[in-house]
Design a protein around this motif. Structure first.
Motif, PDB file in Angstrom:
ATOM      1  N   ARG A 101       6.242 -13.676  -3.308  1.00  0.00           N
ATOM      2  CA  ARG A 101       5.626 -14.885  -3.874  1.00  0.00           C
ATOM      3  C   ARG A 101       5.174 -15.884  -2.806  1.00  0.00           C
ATOM      4  O   ARG A 101       4.291 -16.698  -3.048  1.00  0.00           O
ATOM      5  CB  ARG A 101       6.604 -15.559  -4.861  1.00  0.00           C
ATOM      6  CG  ARG A 101       6.654 -14.871  -6.201  1.00  0.00           C
ATOM      7  CD  ARG A 101       5.324 -15.052  -6.968  1.00  0.00           C
ATOM      8  NE  ARG A 101       5.263 -14.197  -8.146  1.00  0.00           N
ATOM      9  CZ  ARG A 101       4.554 -13.070  -8.232  1.00  0.00           C
ATOM     10  NH1 ARG A 101       3.837 -12.629  -7.201  1.00  0.00           N
ATOM     11  NH2 ARG A 101       4.536 -12.368  -9.344  1.00  0.00           N
ATOM     12  N   ALA A 102       5.782 -15.830  -1.625  1.00  0.00           N
ATOM     13  CA  ALA A 102       5.343 -16.730  -0.548  1.00  0.00           C
ATOM     14  C   ALA A 102       3.936 -16.372  -0.086  1.00  0.00           C
ATOM     15  O   ALA A 102       3.260 -17.179   0.556  1.00  0.00           O
ATOM     16  CB  ALA A 102       6.324 -16.655   0.616  1.00  0.00           C
TER      17      ALA A 102
ATOM     18  N   GLU B 148       9.593  -2.484  12.204  1.00  0.00           N
ATOM     19  CA  GLU B 148       9.931  -3.921  12.233  1.00  0.00           C
ATOM     20  C   GLU B 148       9.304  -4.693  11.071  1.00  0.00           C
ATOM     21  O   GLU B 148       9.616  -5.849  10.855  1.00  0.00           O
ATOM     22  CB  GLU B 148       9.577  -4.547  13.584  1.00  0.00           C
ATOM     23  CG  GLU B 148       8.119  -4.504  13.977  1.00  0.00           C
ATOM     24  CD  GLU B 148       7.770  -3.247  14.776  1.00  0.00           C
ATOM     25  OE1 GLU B 148       8.222  -2.137  14.391  1.00  0.00           O
ATOM     26  OE2 GLU B 148       7.020  -3.374  15.766  1.00  0.00           O
ATOM     27  N   TYR B 149       8.397  -4.036  10.327  1.00  0.00           N
ATOM     28  CA  TYR B 149       7.807  -4.667   9.142  1.00  0.00           C
ATOM     29  C   TYR B 149       8.506  -4.196   7.863  1.00  0.00           C
ATOM     30  O   TYR B 149       8.021  -4.439   6.769  1.00  0.00           O
ATOM     31  CB  TYR B 149       6.306  -4.357   9.078  1.00  0.00           C
ATOM     32  CG  TYR B 149       5.590  -4.824  10.321  1.00  0.00           C
ATOM     33  CD1 TYR B 149       5.204  -6.156  10.456  1.00  0.00           C
ATOM     34  CD2 TYR B 149       5.343  -3.945  11.379  1.00  0.00           C
ATOM     35  CE1 TYR B 149       4.584  -6.602  11.618  1.00  0.00           C
ATOM     36  CE2 TYR B 149       4.722  -4.387  12.542  1.00  0.00           C
ATOM     37  CZ  TYR B 149       4.350  -5.718  12.653  1.00  0.00           C
ATOM     38  OH  TYR B 149       3.752  -6.170  13.802  1.00  0.00           O
TER      39      TYR B 149
ATOM     40  N   ALA C 185       3.230  -8.089   0.684  1.00  0.00           N
ATOM     41  CA  ALA C 185       2.144  -8.953   0.214  1.00  0.00           C
ATOM     42  C   ALA C 185       1.193  -9.334   1.346  1.00  0.00           C
ATOM     43  O   ALA C 185       0.412 -10.284   1.200  1.00  0.00           O
ATOM     44  CB  ALA C 185       2.737 -10.200  -0.440  1.00  0.00           C
ATOM     45  N   GLY C 186       1.318  -8.648   2.478  1.00  0.00           N
ATOM     46  CA  GLY C 186       0.309  -8.821   3.530  1.00  0.00           C
ATOM     47  C   GLY C 186       0.654  -9.768   4.663  1.00  0.00           C
ATOM     48  O   GLY C 186      -0.204 -10.103   5.473  1.00  0.00           O
ATOM     49  N   ALA C 187       1.917 -10.232   4.765  1.00  0.00           N
ATOM     50  CA  ALA C 187       2.262 -11.203   5.814  1.00  0.00           C
ATOM     51  C   ALA C 187       2.100 -10.621   7.219  1.00  0.00           C
ATOM     52  O   ALA C 187       1.769 -11.328   8.159  1.00  0.00           O
ATOM     53  CB  ALA C 187       3.693 -11.683   5.623  1.00  0.00           C
TER      54      ALA C 187
ATOM     55  N   ALA D 199      11.721 -10.444   4.092  1.00  0.00           N
ATOM     56  CA  ALA D 199      10.713 -10.014   5.071  1.00  0.00           C
ATOM     57  C   ALA D 199       9.911  -8.836   4.521  1.00  0.00           C
ATOM     58  O   ALA D 199       8.676  -8.782   4.659  1.00  0.00           O
ATOM     59  CB  ALA D 199      11.394  -9.627   6.385  1.00  0.00           C
ATOM     60  N   ALA D 200      10.615  -7.902   3.877  1.00  0.00           N
ATOM     61  CA  ALA D 200       9.915  -6.734   3.315  1.00  0.00           C
ATOM     62  C   ALA D 200       8.931  -7.191   2.245  1.00  0.00           C
ATOM     63  O   ALA D 200       7.765  -6.764   2.232  1.00  0.00           O
ATOM     64  CB  ALA D 200      10.933  -5.754   2.724  1.00  0.00           C
ATOM     65  N   GLY D 201       9.401  -8.076   1.363  1.00  0.00           N
ATOM     66  CA  GLY D 201       8.524  -8.589   0.296  1.00  0.00           C
ATOM     67  C   GLY D 201       7.288  -9.253   0.891  1.00  0.00           C
ATOM     68  O   GLY D 201       6.156  -9.019   0.447  1.00  0.00           O
ATOM     69  N   ALA D 202       7.500 -10.094   1.902  1.00  0.00           N
ATOM     70  CA  ALA D 202       6.383 -10.807   2.525  1.00  0.00           C
ATOM     71  C   ALA D 202       5.380  -9.801   3.102  1.00  0.00           C
ATOM     72  O   ALA D 202       4.156  -9.930   2.912  1.00  0.00           O
ATOM     73  CB  ALA D 202       6.901 -11.729   3.623  1.00  0.00           C
ATOM     74  N   ASN D 203       5.892  -8.774   3.755  1.00  0.00           N
ATOM     75  CA  ASN D 203       4.990  -7.793   4.359  1.00  0.00           C
ATOM     76  C   ASN D 203       4.286  -6.930   3.311  1.00  0.00           C
ATOM     77  O   ASN D 203       3.133  -6.528   3.506  1.00  0.00           O
ATOM     78  CB  ASN D 203       5.746  -6.935   5.375  1.00  0.00           C
ATOM     79  CG  ASN D 203       6.017  -7.727   6.648  1.00  0.00           C
ATOM     80  OD1 ASN D 203       5.212  -8.572   7.039  1.00  0.00           O
ATOM     81  ND2 ASN D 203       7.161  -7.498   7.280  1.00  0.00           N
TER      82      ASN D 203
END
Ligand SMILES: Cc1cc2nc3c(=O)[nH]c(=O)nc-3n(C[C@H](O)[C@H](O)[C@H](O)COP(=O)(O)OP(=O)(O)OC[C@H]3O[C@@H](n4cnc5c(N)ncnc54)[C@H](O)[C@@H]3O)c2cc1C
Length: 402
Positions: A22-23, A261-262, A308-310, A302-306
């Motif tokens: 969601r971030a 690392e992602y 979603a394209g972080a 971190a996994a969620g953010a990545n």
């Protein structure tokens, strides 16, 4: 059904991944498939605060029910993911429902290692991992007077203290010379064994169970030829990562699902996080699998953010903690009892810092009844500077007051 994001596993990592997604993507649909009967909840209080009256069951849920609705998350409980087709980007649950995903997160965590001895399937032999396990023990409390706790890792130590606090007679039996052998230096481990005895727990070191027998009560036979008669055995001999789905899907699995690392697995559309994942611990320059709360949350995020394209590497140095009656501690980095250790005490065995060293470089720190110093310890580990004992002592003196 089609979702941009599917999360398998409703533990800390799976729950935190929602925030990570969601971030970076405020609206993309999320499906959380969770095997358990309860929405994601806090695990650490199950062996600590709930037993010591410091928390209640209604404080366990990680999010309010409204959170899932507001965040457009379809939370599907009591449902297990049973198969993945990585090429078709599809996952099936145990009722045969198929879900297409854009990105998939495996946050399947870990499960208690089973005891492989004769009689281990006896009715009185239990494991401890979930809220259901807590409810079972809470419900059984009036039905047993003596418990045999096997294993002196975190679960064994915390549950021995919890059951003792609940008024039970407790025997704590472990194969090592002293408790928490994987973490504590020997003198501190021996102190903890004494401390448990002072609290009325019978400790038996250097013994394992070879066989259980049901003779009205439960009889546990030990390697040393002794018998422990009990009504209930709680086995805490470690956990193993739940990697079955990943293995069947052809993902690389070592000491857990291998991720970069992602938090990405060997399939670019599938991620893994938390207890189940073996990841590169960048600050320590080594690969690890960590079975702790803070890591599960930060890695899940971190996994969620990545997903979603972080595109941001996981650089967190997670801390972990435990409480043993009135002793409490936090730790960060490589904290392994077999390493070279240097304790700096303010009060011997009661308050101080234990450094874990490699060639005089601080790789980890255990803050024993010392609070609010995790960032300080992180900084020392990040600096990776060789340091003599006198310098380390000066550091502790300056910041902790030893
Ligand atoms: C009693 C207890 C006390 C603890 N105390 C501490 C502590 O004090 N400090 C600390 O740092 N750590 C503590 N830990 C460890 C910490 O709780 C774990 O590291 C953390 O829960 C790991 O989170 P996770 O999401 O990776 O995995 P888990 O919490 O194991 O969650 C994984 C979830 O996925 C589900 N699942 C698995 N496979 C499937 C599937 N195929 N389909 C659907 N669902 C599936 C599982 O049922 C489970 O609910 C404790 C653990 C326990 C059990």
């Amino acid at each position: 059904m089609n979702y941009p994001y599917v999360i398998v596993g409703g533990g800390h990592a799976g729950a935190a991944a929602i925030e990570g997604i969601r971030a970076h993507d405020p609206t993309g649909g999320i499906l959380l498939l969770a095997r358990e009967n309860h929405p994601p909840y806090q695990r650490p209080p199950l062996s600590k605060q709930l037993w010591f009256g410091k928390s209640t069951k209604d404080e366990l849920p990680i999010y309010d029910p409204a959170f899932y609705r507001d965040q457009h998350v379809d939370l599907v409980l009591r449902r297990e993911a049973v198969e993945i087709d990585p090429e078709g980007r599809r996952v099936w649950d145990d009722r045969g429902v198929a879900y297409d995903y854009g990105k998939l997160l495996l946050a399947t965590g870990a499960r208690p290692r089973r005891l492989a001895v004769e009689g281990a399937e006896a009715e009185g032999v239990h494991y401890y991992r979930s809220l259901e396990d807590y409810l079972f023990f809470e419900n059984q409390l009036t039905r047993f007077q003596h418990a045999l706790v096997l294993g002196s890792g975190f679960i064994g130590m915390e549950m021995a203290a919890a059951l003792r606090h609940a008024g039970k007679e407790v025997t704590l039996l472990y194969p090592e010379e002293y408790p928490l052998r994987r973490v504590l230096p020997r003198p501190l481990g021996l102190f903890v064994a004494d401390y448990y005895r002072e609290h009325g727990i019978e400790t038996v070191s250097g013994e394992s169970i070879v066989r259980f027998e049901e003779r009205g009560e439960l009889i546990a036979h030990t390697t040393g030829g002794n018998e422990v008669t009990t009504q209930l055995a709680l086995v805490g001999v470690g956990v193993e990562p739940s990697t079955d789905l990943a293995e069947a899907a052809g993902l690389e699995v070592g000491n857990g699902i291998e991720v970069d690392e992602y938090a990405r697995t060997t399939d670019p559309h599938i991620y893994a996080a938390g207890d189940v994942a073996e990841f590169p611990y960048l600050a320590l320059d080594r690969r690890m699998r960590i079975e702790h709360w803070d890591h599960a949350i930060q890695h899940g995020k971190a996994a969620g953010a990545n997903m979603a394209g972080a595109n941001r590497p996981y650089t967190t140095m997670p801390f972990f903690y435990s409480d043993l009656f009135d002793l409490g501690w936090e730790a960060v980095g490589e904290v392994d009892g077999s390493m070279d250790t240097h304790p700096v005490w303010k009060v011997e065995h009661r308050e101080g810092v234990i450094f874990y060293l490699h060639d005089d470089v601080i790789r980890g720190a255990l803050l024993w009844n010392v609070w609010d110093h995790v960032d300080w310890a992180r900084q020392l580990i990040r600096e990776a500077k060789p340091m003599g004992a006198a310098e380390r002592e000066k550091l502790v003196m300056a910041s902790v007051g030893a």
